[in-house]
Design a protein around this motif. Structure first.
Motif, PDB file in Angstrom:
ATOM      1  N   ASP A  62      21.753  29.569   3.287  1.00 55.30           N
ATOM      2  CA  ASP A  62      20.500  29.079   3.835  1.00 55.30           C
ATOM      3  C   ASP A  62      20.256  27.652   3.355  1.00 55.30           C
ATOM      4  N   TRP A  63      20.359  26.715   4.274  1.00 51.33           N
ATOM      5  CA  TRP A  63      20.138  25.310   3.912  1.00 51.33           C
ATOM      6  C   TRP A  63      19.819  24.539   5.170  1.00 51.33           C
ATOM      7  N   ASP A  64      19.375  23.310   5.019  1.00 53.68           N
ATOM      8  CA  ASP A  64      18.996  22.503   6.178  1.00 53.68           C
ATOM      9  C   ASP A  64      19.798  21.213   6.222  1.00 53.68           C
ATOM     10  N   VAL A  65      19.893  20.660   7.410  1.00 50.08           N
ATOM     11  CA  VAL A  65      20.522  19.351   7.557  1.00 50.08           C
ATOM     12  C   VAL A  65      19.428  18.299   7.427  1.00 50.08           C
ATOM     13  N   ALA A  66      19.650  17.337   6.538  1.00 48.27           N
ATOM     14  CA  ALA A  66      18.646  16.288   6.332  1.00 48.27           C
ATOM     15  C   ALA A  66      18.792  15.227   7.414  1.00 48.27           C
ATOM     16  N   VAL A  67      17.757  15.042   8.193  1.00 44.67           N
ATOM     17  CA  VAL A  67      17.785  14.016   9.246  1.00 44.67           C
ATOM     18  C   VAL A  67      16.519  13.178   9.122  1.00 44.67           C
ATOM     19  N   GLU A  68      16.688  11.874   9.211  1.00 45.78           N
ATOM     20  CA  GLU A  68      15.540  10.951   9.213  1.00 45.78           C
ATOM     21  C   GLU A  68      15.684  10.084  10.445  1.00 45.78           C
ATOM     22  N   ASP A  69      14.563   9.768  11.093  1.00 48.90           N
ATOM     23  CA  ASP A  69      14.755   8.949  12.294  1.00 48.90           C
ATOM     24  C   ASP A  69      14.290   7.505  12.124  1.00 48.90           C
ATOM     25  N   GLY A  70      14.291   7.011  10.892  1.00 46.49           N
ATOM     26  CA  GLY A  70      13.878   5.624  10.673  1.00 46.49           C
ATOM     27  C   GLY A  70      14.899   4.608  11.132  1.00 46.49           C
ATOM     28  N   CYS A  71      16.169   5.003  11.203  1.00 44.40           N
ATOM     29  CA  CYS A  71      17.271   4.132  11.633  1.00 44.40           C
ATOM     30  C   CYS A  71      17.495   2.928  10.712  1.00 44.40           C
ATOM     31  N   ASP A  72      16.771   2.831   9.592  1.00 36.44           N
ATOM     32  CA  ASP A  72      16.925   1.643   8.738  1.00 36.44           C
ATOM     33  C   ASP A  72      17.552   2.020   7.392  1.00 36.44           C
ATOM     34  N   ASN A  73      17.664   1.009   6.527  1.00 39.42           N
ATOM     35  CA  ASN A  73      18.290   1.236   5.226  1.00 39.42           C
ATOM     36  C   ASN A  73      17.555   2.305   4.437  1.00 39.42           C
ATOM     37  N   PHE A  74      16.236   2.314   4.563  1.00 39.25           N
ATOM     38  CA  PHE A  74      15.426   3.263   3.808  1.00 39.25           C
ATOM     39  C   PHE A  74      15.726   4.697   4.256  1.00 39.25           C
ATOM     40  N   ALA A  75      15.884   4.879   5.569  1.00 35.89           N
ATOM     41  CA  ALA A  75      16.148   6.221   6.096  1.00 35.89           C
ATOM     42  C   ALA A  75      17.472   6.758   5.564  1.00 35.89           C
ATOM     43  N   ARG A  76      18.469   5.885   5.491  1.00 32.28           N
ATOM     44  CA  ARG A  76      19.765   6.341   4.994  1.00 32.28           C
ATOM     45  C   ARG A  76      19.680   6.733   3.523  1.00 32.28           C
ATOM     46  N   LEU A  77      18.866   5.980   2.770  1.00 27.23           N
ATOM     47  CA  LEU A  77      18.661   6.326   1.367  1.00 27.23           C
ATOM     48  C   LEU A  77      17.969   7.683   1.242  1.00 27.23           C
ATOM     49  N   LEU A  78      16.939   7.902   2.069  1.00 28.72           N
ATOM     50  CA  LEU A  78      16.213   9.168   2.019  1.00 28.72           C
ATOM     51  C   LEU A  78      17.112  10.342   2.372  1.00 28.72           C
ATOM     52  N   VAL A  79      17.974  10.136   3.375  1.00 29.43           N
ATOM     53  CA  VAL A  79      18.885  11.213   3.769  1.00 29.43           C
ATOM     54  C   VAL A  79      19.740  11.620   2.580  1.00 29.43           C
ATOM     55  N   ARG A  80      20.250  10.641   1.846  1.00 34.10           N
ATOM     56  CA  ARG A  80      21.123  10.975   0.709  1.00 34.10           C
ATOM     57  C   ARG A  80      20.354  11.754  -0.344  1.00 34.10           C
ATOM     58  N   LEU A  81      19.133  11.285  -0.637  1.00 33.29           N
ATOM     59  CA  LEU A  81      18.373  11.983  -1.676  1.00 33.29           C
ATOM     60  C   LEU A  81      18.020  13.405  -1.230  1.00 33.29           C
TER      61      LEU A  81
END
Lengths: 237, 554
Positions: free
Chosen positions: B425-444
Motif C-alpha cells: 500500500d503506497w502512493d505515487v508522488a505527483v506534483e503539477d508545478g512543473c518547476d524546480n520546486f515541484a521536482r524537489l517536493l516529489v523527491r521528498l
C-alpha cells in the motif's frame, strides 16, 4: 667482525653511556654543548625547538592540505562522504575542498578516466601550483579497474599524471581514503615528493605529431596549434 | 493501488499487434515477436510516417529507447515505444538498413528525444539518420575513428583527442565590439555544480541564457561493451551498480535482473521479491537524500547544514544496506532468480535497526521541510523557474521525478508492476508545478512513500515462516537464452525509467546489451527549461534534474 664478539641488536646500553658521557663532559674528544649551549643561555628557561626550515615547511604542508573539489565517478560519492559528517576528513587537516585548482595542493582522482576527460584532467593538474600531490582513489585510477577492457578507458591515472598514493577498492571505503590521505601527509612531512613516472600520454600540439594515417585524416578538423592527446591503445598496459 | 488479476499477457500482446498491423497497413514488411512487445519491420524511409501514426492514432506517446545494432548482414535500429498512460502497452519498430550504406530516416520530428538517442546510435554503431538536425558524435570525442560497437571495430587503433583552449565560438561576432553583452562561457567538465563531469556550453546575453548545449561523454566507460563481454549468470551483475552510482545500486541491479529473468524464464521466489523490494527502496531513499542535499548546495551553497544532514541520513541507510549486502555502495546483491544471501542474523537486530531508521525519518523530513521547502530564499529561487510543461517532458521521454514533477502520473512500480510492489500500500508522488520546486517536493514525498514500503516489507519479513525463506530459485549454472530472442524491460530507478534491451544469440553472453538511461533523456530537457532564464536558474534546473553522469554516459 671477529666471531667471538656477538652481534648486538640492543643498543640501549651504548646510547645511555654516550648520553651520560656527553652530559658529564667525559666523552672522548670534546664536550658536547647541546645541553649547555649559547642558545640555552640566551633563552633561559623558555622552551625552544631547533629544526630545518625545509622540515618545518613539509610539516606545514602536510598539516594543512587544500583538496581540489574534483568529482569524476562512483568514488566521488564516497569522497563526499569522507568530507562530510561521520568521517570528517577535516579532522586531519585535509578537509576543505577548493573549487579552483589554483588554490589546491592535493587532487584526489576519484574515478574512471576516459579518453575525452584525460586531456582536461591533465590541464587541471597543470593549473595547480607547486608543490602538488595526487591521490589516486579506486581501482580505475590504478589500472582502469572493472572497465580496463573498455575501448574508451585510460588504463590508470598514472598514464596521464604522476600519482603519489594509490588507494585500491571499488570504491574504497571512506576509512581507506582517510588512511591514504594520512599516508600522504606522512610522506609529505618526511619530504618525499612525487616519484617521476613515465607518462605515455602527454598533451602536445597537433602539428608536432608524427604524420601518420590518423593524423592525415584529422588534419582538416584540427588546427596545427591545438593541444591533443594521442592514445596508443596497443601499447598501454 | 489496484490488485489486478494476472492477465494473459501474450494474448493481449497478440491483439494489440494485430490492431496495429491494421493501422500501419502495407508499411509493415514483417512481424517480429519480442518478449515484451510485438515488433514491426518497416522500410528506412517510412520511419516518420509510421511513428506519427503510432503516436497520433494509437497513442504511443513515449519513445523509451532507440537501440542500434549491427548484424552480419544488416544494421538495425529499434524504436521502443510505450504509452505514458499504460506502459505495459509496448511496441517495437524495427528498421533494418543495408550494410553498405546504413541510412535511415530520423525520428526526431516525431519525438524530440530521438535527437540524442540517434546521435548515440550513430556514434557507437554507425547508422546515419537522414533529416536529423545535428548528427554528430555524442559520447566519444569528435575526432574518434570508427564506431566501437560495430562488428569490425579495431580497439587497438590509436586515437587522437583534441583540447582546444580558450575556444570562443562567438569570437567572430565580437570582433567589432558591438555586442559586448553576449558572451560564451563553459561550465565544466570540472565544475562543482555539474554533479560530475558534464560540460555545458552556454551562450549568455547579460545574465540570461540564450542557449545551452550539454556536452557529454566525459565518463563514457563502455558499460554496454562490458556487459556484452560478460556472461549472464554472474559477470554482468556487478556493472549495473556502477551506472547510477548514487547508492541506487539495487535499483539498477533490478533492471538487469528483470530483463534477464524474463528473457530466460526464471522465476523469483516471493521471499526474495520482498527482500529485493525492501533493499531497493532503501537505495531510493539514499539516492534522493543526496539529490536533495546537493540541490540545496547548488541553490544556496549550504555546505554546513542541509548537505550534512542529508549525508547523515544517507549514512544510516547505507549502514542498513551494508548489513544486508556487505558493501556500502556497490552492492552486487541480486542474482538472477533471487538474491545472494538471506537477511543478516540476528534478524531481530536487523529489523530493529530498520525500524529505528524509519521512526526517525518523519522528524528528519520535517527538518528538511523547515530548512528547504519552507525557506523563502529557496522558494524564490525555485518556484516558477526551470518550467517544464508536461507535453514537452513527454516529447523528451522524461521519466521519474522529473516527469512526476510536471504532473505526469507515471511510475513503473505501479503501472508495470514487478517485485512485490503491487501487493503493498503506497502512493505515487505527483506534483503539477512543473518547476524546480515541484521536482524537489516529489523527491521528498517519495522518501515518505519508500519508508511506507519498507515498513510493510519488514512486517512481512518478520512473520515469514522460517522454512519458506527461499532466497534463490534453481537457475542453471550457465544460461543460454534462445538465439535471436529479444527483450526490452524497464524498472523505476531513482531517476526514472531504467530500461535494458538484450538480444540473445544462443551463447552465454548477450549479443547486444543496450541501456536506456533515465538521466540521458532527462538531461535533454535542460535547454527547454533554461533558455531565456537567468544563469543561476540554469544551475538550479540542472540540480533539480538530478543527473548522474555515470548513467548519462554509461
Amino acid at each position: 667482525m671477529s666471531s667471538d664478539q656477538p652481534f648486538v641488536t640492543d643498543d640501549t646500553q651504548v646510547l645511555t653511556e654516550t648520553r651520560d658521557a656527553r652530559m658529564t663532559g667525559e666523552a672522548p674528544g670534546a664536550t658536547d654543548d647541546r645541553f649547555n649551549s649559547k642558545l640555552r643561555e640566551a633563552f633561559g628557561s623558555s622552551p625552544f625547538i631547533l629544526t630545518k626550515f625545509d622540515k618545518f615547511m613539509n610539516w606545514v604542508r602536510g598539516s594543512s592540505m587544500f583538496m581540489l573539489q574534483f568529482g569524476i565517478a562512483c568514488c566521488s560519492i564516497e569522497m563526499m562522504h569522507t568530507y562530510a559528517v561521520k568521517h570528517d576528513l577535516d579532522r586531519f587537516g585535509a578537509g576543505v575542498p577548493r573549487a579552483s585548482p589554483r588554490q589546491a595542493d592535493v587532487i584526489i582522482v576519484p574515478g574512471t578516466i576516459v579518453s575525452k576527460f584525460a586531456p582536461r584532467m591533465k590541464r587541471v593538474y597543470d593549473q595547480m601550483p607547486e608543490p602538488k600531490f595526487v591521490v589516486g582513489m579506486g581501482n580505475c585510477t590504478i589500472s582502469g579497474g572493472p572497465f580496463q577492457q573498455g575501448y574508451n578507458v585510460i588504463k590508470g591515472a598514472e598514464e596521464v599524471i604522476p600519482v603519489d598514493i594509490h588507494i585500491p577498492g571499488c570504491p574504497p571505503r571512506p576509512e581507506a581514503l582517510i588512511y591514504g590521505v594520512a599516508k600522504l601527509q606522512e610522506r609529505i612531512a618526511n619530504g618525499e615528493s612525487a616519484p617521476v613516472v613515465v607518462k605515455p600520454y602527454e598533451l602536445e600540439q597537433f602539428g608536432d605529431l608524427d604524420r601518420d594515417e590518423i593524423v592525415d585524416q584529422l588534419a582538416a578538423q584540427i588546427d596545427e596549434d591545438d593541444l591533443v592527446m594521442r592514445y596508443n591503445w596497443a601499447d598501454s598496459p | 493501488m489496484s490488485l489486478e488479476q494476472p492477465r494473459d499477457a501474450a494474448a493481449v500482446e497478440r491483439t494489440l499487434g494485430d490492431e496495429l498491423e491494421t493501422l500501419l497497413g502495407d508499411r509493415v514488411l514483417g512481424r517480429e515477436e519480442h518478449v515484451n512487445a510485438p515488433g514491426f519491420v518497416i522500410r528506412p524511409g517510412d520511419v516518420q510516417d509510421v511513428l506519427f501514426r503510432l503516436r497520433d492514432e494509437a497513442g504511443f506517446d513515449h519513445l523509451s529507447c532507440v537501440t542500434a545494432q549491427e548484424y552480419e548482414d544488416r544494421y538495425e535500429s529499434i524504436y521502443h515505444l510505450k504509452k505514458y498512460a499504460d506502459p505495459t502497452q509496448e511496441v517495437s519498430v524495427v528498421v533494418p538498413t543495408d550494410k553498405e550504406n546504413p541510412v535511415s530516416q530520423s525520428a526526431e520530428p516525431v519525438y524530440r528525444t530521438a535527437d540524442w538517442h540517434e546521435r548515440e546510435a550513430y556514434d557507437l554503431v554507425g547508422i546515419k539518420y537522414e533529416g536529423h538536425p545535428d548528427l554528430r558524435r555524442i559520447l566519444l570525442p569528435e575526432t574518434w575513428q570508427g564506431h566501437p560497437l560495430s562488428l569490425d571495430y579495431d580497439q587497438d587503433r590509436p586515437q587522437v583527442v583534441p583540447l582546444r583552449e580558450h575556444a570562443n565560438p562567438l569570437h567572430e561576432d565580437h570582433a567589432d565590439e558591438q555586442d559586448a553583452d553576449t558572451m560564451y562561457i563553459n561550465v565544466g567538465p570540472h565544475h562543482p555544480a555539474t554533479h560530475g563531469v558534464l560540460h555545458l556550453k552556454c551562450i549568455l546575453d547579460g545574465e540570461q541564457v540564450v542557449d545551452v548545449e550539454s556536452d557529454i561523454g566525459y565518463l563514457h566507460r563502455c558499460e554496454e561493451q562490458m556487459a556484452q563481454q560478460g556472461t549472464y549468470r554472474y559477470q554482468i551483475m556487478p556493472y549495473p551498480d556502477r551506472w547510477d552510482y548514487i547508492s541506487a545500486g539495487l535499483l539498477n541491479e533490478w533492471a538487469y535482473a528483470r530483463a534477464a529473468e524474463d528473457l530466460a524464464d526464471i522465476d523469483v521466489p516471493e521471499y526474495a521479491q520482498v527482500v529485493r523490494t525492501m533493499g531497493a527502496e532503501l537505495c531510493r531513499i539514499a539516492a534522493h537524500m543526496l539529490a536533495v542535499g546537493t540541490f540545496a548546495l547548488d541553490v544556496y551553497g549550504d555546505f554546513t547544514a542541509i548537505f550534512m544532514y542529508a549525508i547523515r541520513d544517507r549514512e544510516k541507510a547505507q549502514n542498513i544496506l551494508e548489513d544486508l549486502t556487505g558493501q556500502r555502495l556497490m552492492f552486487n546483491y541480486f542474482r538472477l532468480g533471487g538474491v545472494v544471501w538471506d537477511l543478516p542474523e540476528p534478524r531481530e537486530e536487523f529489523f530493529e535497526k530498520i525500524r529505528d531508521f524509519l521512526d526517525d525519518l518523519p522528524e528528519a523530513l520535517e527538518e528538511y521541510h523547515d530548512l528547504i521547502t519552507g525557506n523563502e530564499i529557496l522558494q524564490a529561487r525555485t518556484i516558477d523557474t526551470g518550467v517544464l510543461p508536461p507535453d514537452v517532458a513527454k516529447s523528451y521521454g522524461a521519466t521519474g521525478p522529473v516527469a512526476r514533477g510536471s504532473g505526469i502520473d507515471y511510475d513503473l512500480r505501479r503501472d508495470d508492476p514487478y517485485g512485490y510492489y503491487d501487493e503493498l500500500d503506497w502512493d505515487v508522488a505527483v506534483e503539477d508545478g512543473c518547476d524546480n520546486f515541484a521536482r524537489l517536493l516529489v523527491r521528498l514525498r517519495e522518501v515518505e512513500e519508500s519508508a511506507k514500503i519498507i515498513d510493510q516489507c519488514v512486517d512481512l519479513l518478520e512473520d515469514w515462516p522460517e522454512d519458506e525463506r527461499t532466497i534463490q530459485s534453481n537457475v542453471p549454472r550457465t544460461l543460454r537464452p534462445d538465439d535471436d530472442k529479444e527483450i526490452y524491460r524497464a524498472v523505476e530507478s531513482a531517476k526514472g525509467e531504467l530500461g535494458i534491451y538484450i538480444r540473445a544469440d544462443g551463447t552465454d553472453k548477450p549479443a547486444r546489451f543496450k541501456i536506456r538511461s533515465p538521466c540521458f533523456s532527462n538531461l535533454q530537457t535542460l535547454p527547454e527549461m533554461s533558455n531565456g532564464e537567468y544563469v543561476p536558474d540554469l544551475i538550479a534546473s540542472l540540480g533539480s534534474l538530478d543527473i548522474v553522469l555515470g548513467e548519462v554516459d554509461r
